[in-house]
Scaffold this motif. Structure first.
Motif, PDB file in Angstrom:
ATOM      1  N   GLU A  87      36.703  33.884  40.352  1.00 12.66           N
ATOM      2  CA  GLU A  87      36.736  35.216  40.958  1.00 12.66           C
ATOM      3  C   GLU A  87      36.178  36.257  40.001  1.00 12.66           C
ATOM      4  OE1 GLU A  87      39.841  38.312  43.150  1.00 12.66           O
ATOM      5  OE2 GLU A  87      40.261  36.149  43.133  1.00 12.66           O
ATOM      6  N   THR A  88      36.534  36.154  38.739  1.00 10.58           N
ATOM      7  CA  THR A  88      36.002  37.080  37.731  1.00 10.58           C
ATOM      8  C   THR A  88      34.480  36.959  37.641  1.00 10.58           C
ATOM      9  OG1 THR A  88      38.052  36.970  36.442  1.00 10.58           O
ATOM     10  CG2 THR A  88      36.068  37.740  35.290  1.00 10.58           C
ATOM     11  N   GLY A  89      33.988  35.723  37.683  1.00  7.25           N
ATOM     12  CA  GLY A  89      32.546  35.495  37.645  1.00  7.25           C
ATOM     13  C   GLY A  89      31.843  36.091  38.850  1.00  7.25           C
ATOM     14  N   LEU A  90      32.440  35.946  40.021  1.00  7.41           N
ATOM     15  CA  LEU A  90      31.846  36.488  41.244  1.00  7.41           C
ATOM     16  C   LEU A  90      31.829  38.014  41.207  1.00  7.41           C
ATOM     17  CD1 LEU A  90      33.430  34.030  43.842  1.00  7.41           C
ATOM     18  CD2 LEU A  90      30.995  34.223  43.284  1.00  7.41           C
ATOM     19  N   VAL A  91      32.888  38.602  40.690  1.00  8.33           N
ATOM     20  CA  VAL A  91      32.931  40.062  40.556  1.00  8.33           C
ATOM     21  C   VAL A  91      31.837  40.533  39.597  1.00  8.33           C
ATOM     22  CG1 VAL A  91      34.299  42.008  39.707  1.00  8.33           C
ATOM     23  CG2 VAL A  91      35.376  40.275  41.152  1.00  8.33           C
ATOM     24  N   GLN A  92      31.632  39.787  38.513  1.00  2.27           N
ATOM     25  CA  GLN A  92      30.574  40.132  37.566  1.00  2.27           C
ATOM     26  C   GLN A  92      29.201  40.062  38.226  1.00  2.27           C
ATOM     27  OE1 GLN A  92      30.539  38.029  33.758  1.00  2.27           O
ATOM     28  NE2 GLN A  92      28.310  38.242  33.616  1.00  2.27           N
ATOM     29  N   ILE A  93      28.986  39.013  39.030  1.00  3.01           N
ATOM     30  CA  ILE A  93      27.698  38.869  39.724  1.00  3.01           C
ATOM     31  C   ILE A  93      27.473  40.031  40.678  1.00  3.01           C
ATOM     32  CG2 ILE A  93      26.423  37.438  41.372  1.00  3.01           C
ATOM     33  CD1 ILE A  93      27.859  34.991  40.051  1.00  3.01           C
ATOM     34  N   ARG A  94      28.540  40.442  41.370  1.00  2.00           N
ATOM     35  CA  ARG A  94      28.413  41.575  42.294  1.00  2.00           C
ATOM     36  C   ARG A  94      28.002  42.838  41.537  1.00  2.00           C
ATOM     37  NH1 ARG A  94      33.439  42.168  45.837  1.00  2.00           N
ATOM     38  NH2 ARG A  94      34.369  42.815  43.850  1.00  2.00           N
TER      39      ARG A  94
ATOM     40  N   ILE B 186      35.046  34.612  47.261  1.00  5.29           N
ATOM     41  CA  ILE B 186      36.311  34.900  46.576  1.00  5.29           C
ATOM     42  C   ILE B 186      37.482  34.392  47.407  1.00  5.29           C
ATOM     43  CG2 ILE B 186      37.869  36.772  45.900  1.00  5.29           C
ATOM     44  CD1 ILE B 186      35.392  38.315  44.903  1.00  5.29           C
ATOM     45  N   SER B 187      37.464  34.673  48.711  1.00  4.68           N
ATOM     46  CA  SER B 187      38.539  34.173  49.574  1.00  4.68           C
ATOM     47  C   SER B 187      38.551  32.651  49.608  1.00  4.68           C
ATOM     48  CB  SER B 187      38.363  34.726  50.999  1.00  4.68           C
ATOM     49  OG  SER B 187      38.681  36.098  51.041  1.00  4.68           O
ATOM     50  N   HIS B 188      37.360  32.047  49.636  1.00  9.72           N
ATOM     51  CA  HIS B 188      37.269  30.585  49.647  1.00  9.72           C
ATOM     52  C   HIS B 188      37.867  30.001  48.361  1.00  9.72           C
ATOM     53  CE1 HIS B 188      35.761  26.663  50.801  1.00  9.72           C
ATOM     54  NE2 HIS B 188      35.118  26.546  49.646  1.00  9.72           N
ATOM     55  N   SER B 189      37.600  30.660  47.223  1.00 10.15           N
ATOM     56  CA  SER B 189      38.151  30.161  45.955  1.00 10.15           C
ATOM     57  C   SER B 189      39.681  30.265  45.949  1.00 10.15           C
ATOM     58  CB  SER B 189      37.546  30.935  44.774  1.00 10.15           C
ATOM     59  OG  SER B 189      38.065  32.248  44.684  1.00 10.15           O
ATOM     60  N   ARG B 190      40.195  31.325  46.511  1.00 11.48           N
ATOM     61  CA  ARG B 190      41.651  31.486  46.588  1.00 11.48           C
ATOM     62  C   ARG B 190      42.268  30.390  47.453  1.00 11.48           C
ATOM     63  NH1 ARG B 190      41.437  38.008  47.831  1.00 11.48           N
ATOM     64  NH2 ARG B 190      40.914  38.693  45.692  1.00 11.48           N
ATOM     65  N   MET B 191      41.561  30.056  48.535  1.00 11.56           N
ATOM     66  CA  MET B 191      42.039  28.994  49.415  1.00 11.56           C
ATOM     67  C   MET B 191      41.986  27.640  48.709  1.00 11.56           C
ATOM     68  SD  MET B 191      41.229  26.314  51.558  1.00 11.56           S
ATOM     69  CE  MET B 191      39.448  26.470  51.575  1.00 11.56           C
ATOM     70  N   LEU B 192      40.913  27.389  47.917  1.00 10.48           N
ATOM     71  CA  LEU B 192      40.810  26.127  47.175  1.00 10.48           C
ATOM     72  C   LEU B 192      41.952  25.990  46.170  1.00 10.48           C
ATOM     73  CD1 LEU B 192      36.942  25.881  46.502  1.00 10.48           C
ATOM     74  CD2 LEU B 192      38.288  24.602  48.197  1.00 10.48           C
ATOM     75  N   LYS B 193      42.349  27.086  45.564  1.00 13.73           N
ATOM     76  CA  LYS B 193      43.510  27.052  44.675  1.00 13.73           C
ATOM     77  C   LYS B 193      44.769  26.706  45.474  1.00 13.73           C
ATOM     78  CE  LYS B 193      46.045  30.519  43.670  1.00 13.73           C
ATOM     79  NZ  LYS B 193      46.600  31.839  43.258  1.00 13.73           N
ATOM     80  N   ARG B 194      44.885  27.291  46.647  1.00  9.96           N
ATOM     81  CA  ARG B 194      46.066  27.096  47.494  1.00  9.96           C
ATOM     82  C   ARG B 194      46.249  25.632  47.888  1.00  9.96           C
ATOM     83  NH1 ARG B 194      49.278  30.454  50.579  1.00  9.96           N
ATOM     84  NH2 ARG B 194      50.035  29.647  52.572  1.00  9.96           N
TER      85      ARG B 194
END
Length: 476
Positions: free
Chosen positions: A62-69, A41-49
Motif C-alpha cells: 500500500e505504501t508503494g502504491l501511494v508512492q507511485i500515485r 490498494i483494496s485488493h491488497s487489503r483483501m489479500l491480507k484478509r
C-alpha cells in the motif's frame, strides 16, 4: 535483448515492435491511474484478509502504491510503451520498488476484471463532477426564468412564428430537459456502482476472494452476479455515453437557437463579448463561436456512442482485445461534456434579451391569429372551422397590404367579416393576454410560470440533496 513481459512465461520470443505499438494503451489509459491504484490498494487489503499477504507485506504494498500515485501526480513517473497499459505500468514500478513482493499483488486478479473495475470507478468519479456542473446550469436556467416572467418572445414551430410565450417558459423548457439529463447521469452513476473484482478473467478466481469486503472498502453499492457478464459487457459505458449524447442533443438545440436569435435577422438575444469572437477579415463580425463549437461537439459525442456500440456488436463472450478501445470514446466524452456544460451555463447567464425586437416579430408573424379564432368561437359562437377560415382570410389580406393584426384599419377588417369590427377584437389579439389564456398546468400564463418556477426550485433542492448523499458516501 528485449525485456520480458510480465505475462511472457510461455513465449520463446518477445513481442515485435508492431505488436508493442498496436497493443499499447498506456498513451490513453493512464487516465485511470488513480482508480487503478485505488482498486489495487483494496485488493491488497483483501489479500491480507484471506492470508495471501502478511500485514507487513500489505502495508509495504500500500505504501508503494501511494508512492507511485504521488509520482504520477507530480509528473515524475516514466510511462513506458513496453508496459502496454496502466495496470502493467503500475505493477512494474511496484516490483522495482519492492522486488518479488510486488509480484504478489496480482494474485487472484486478471486485467479483465481489473480494468472493468477501474472504468466503473472512473465513471462514478467523473459523473459526480458532471452532476455538480449540471446542478449549477439548472440553477442558472431558473434564475434566468425568474428574471423574465414578464418578457414575451415568439414561440416557433417549423421555425415559423407560432404563438407568444413568456421568455421564462422558453428558459424553463430547457431546464426540464437538462433536469432529465441530470437524472440520467445519476442513473448511469448507479449502473457503474458495482464491484466486479473477483470475476478474474471470466470464470471467477481460485482463491476465497472476499468480494463483500472489497465492495465495502471501495464503497460500492452491489456485487456483480455473474463473472462472465462482469468482464465482457460494457453497459456501464453505454449508459454514460447515451446520457452524454442526449445531453449534447438537448444543448445543441439551444445552441442553434442562440445562433439564430443573436443574428441580425432575429436580434432577440445578445451574447456578451467574452463568449464571442471576431473575423480575421470582416471587422464588423461578432460570431457566436461557443454555441457553434458546442453544436459541433454534439456530433463528436454521438459518434463516440456509435463507436462503442459498433465495437462491441457481435463480439463473443467474454473478453476480447477489441475492448481496449472502449476507453478512447469514454475519456473524450467526459472532457467534452464538462466543457460544454460550462459553456452552456455561461451563455445562459450572459444572454441579454431585446423584448422590442421580439414584439416586432410577434406582430409581423401574426402570432395571435389562433387567439383571434378562439375568440370568435368562445365569444361569438362561430364554429371553429369557420373562425379558422375568417382569420386566415384576414391574415392573407394583411400580408398583401402590408398590415399586421394590430395595424389593419377596422374598416378593412369589416370587409372580411363584420364580427372583426367588434370592440373585443383588440383584446383578443393582445400578446400578453394570449400568454395568460394558456392557463393550464405547464402552460405559459404568468400564474403558471410562477407555479413552474416554484416546482423547479423544489426539484433543485431535491437534486442538491441527492448530490450531497453521493458526496457523503464517497468520503472514506
Amino acid at each position: 535483448m528485449k525485456e520480458k513481459k510480465l505475462w511472457g512465461g510461455r513465449f520463446d520470443s518477445a513481442p515485435s515492435s508492431l505488436m508493442i505499438r498496436i497493443g499499447e494503451s498506456i498513451s490513453f489509459d493512464k487516465e485511470l491511474y488513480a482508480h487503478d491504484i485505488e482498486g489495487s490498494i483494496s485488493h491488497s487489503r483483501m489479500l491480507k484478509r484471506i492470508g495471501i499477504l502478511t500485514e507487513s507485506e500489505q502495508r509495504k504494498i500500500e505504501t508503494g502504491l501511494v508512492q507511485i500515485r504521488k509520482e504520477i501526480d507530480s509528473g515524475k513517473f516514466e510511462f513506458k510503451i513496453e508496459n502496454e497499459d496502466i495496470h502493467m505500468s503500475i505493477e512494474s514500478r511496484l516490483t522495482e520498488l519492492l522486488g518479488d513482493l510486488g509480484k504478489k499483488l496480482h494474485t487472484g486478479r486478471s486485467r479483465n476484471d481489473q480494468v472493468s473495475q477501474d472504468v466503473r470507478l472512473y465513471i462514478k468519479s467523473e459523473i459526480h463532477s458532471i452532476l455538480v456542473l449540471l446542478l449549477d446550469l439548472l440553477s442558472v436556467w431558473v434564475k434566468k426564468a425568474e428574471t423574465h416572467t414578464k418578457t414575451i418572445i415568439p414561440g416557433y414551430t417549423h421555425l415559423q412564428i407560432a404563438q407568444p410565450i413568456r421568455a421564462s417558459h422558453y428558459f424553463l423548457s430547457h431546464f426540464w430537459a437538462n433536469l432529465r439529463d441530470f437524472e440520467d447521469f445519476y442513473s448511469a452513476y448507479e449502473r457503474a456502482d458495482e464491484l466486479v473484482l473477483g470475476s478474474g478473467a471470466l470464470a471467477g478466481v481460485n482463491y476465497q476472494t472476499d468480494r463483500e469486503f472489497l465492495r465495502k472498502d471501495l464503497q460500492l453499492n452491489r456485487l456483480s452476479e455473474n463473472s462472465m457478464d462482469a468482464v465482457s459487457q460494457r453497459d456501464h459505458i453505454f449508459k454514460f455515453l447515451f446520457a452524454s449524447s442526449q445531453f449534447m442533443i438537448h444543448v445543441s438545440r439551444f445552441c442553434e437557437e442562440i445562433i439564430l436569435y443573436t443574428s441580425q435577422e432575429f436580434s432577440y438575444f445578445k451574447l456578451p463579448d467574452h463568449l464571442t469572437t471576431g473575423s480575421s477579415i470582416m471587422p464588423q463580425k461578432k460570431n457566436p463561436d461557443v454555441a457553434e463549437l458546442i453544436r459541433g461537439k454534439a456530433g463528436r459525442v454521438v459518434g463516440n456512442l456509435t463507436h462503442l456500440l459498433v465495437m462491441v456488436k457481435g463480439t463473443p463472450l467474454s473478453y476480447n482485445r477489441d475492448f481496449q478501445e472502449d476507453k478512447i470514446p469514454l475519456f473524450d466524452t467526459v472532457k467534452q461534456i464538462k466543457i460544454c456544460a460550462e459553456g452552456i451555463r455561461d451563455m445562459v447567464e450572459g444572454i441579454q434579451i431585446f423584448p422590442e425586437n421580439a414584439t416586432k416579430s410577434l406582430r409581423n408573424g401574426f402570432s395571435t391569429a389562433t387567439d383571434l379564432a378562439d375568440w370568435l368561437v368562445s365569444a361569438k359562437g362561430i364554429p371553429f372551422r369557420s373562425a379558422h377560415e375568417i382569420v386566415g382570410e384576414l391574415v392573407k389580406h394583411c400580408s398583401v397590404k402590408g398590415y399586421d393584426l394590430f395595424t389593419i384599419p377596422s374598416g378593412e377588417r369589416g370587409q372580411i367579416h363584420a364580427v372583426l369590427t367588434d370592440p373585443g377584437y383588440e383584446a383578443a389579439i393582445s400578446l400578453e393576454t394570449s400568454c395568460d389564456k394558456k392557463d393550464v398546468y405547464g402552460g405559459t400564463s404568468l400564474s403558471r410560470q410562477k407555479e413552474q418556477i416554484k416546482k423547479a426550485k423544489a426539484k433543485l433542492n431535491e437534486l442538491t440533496k441527492k448530490l450531497k448523499s453521493l458526496e457523503s458516501k464517497g468520503k472514506k
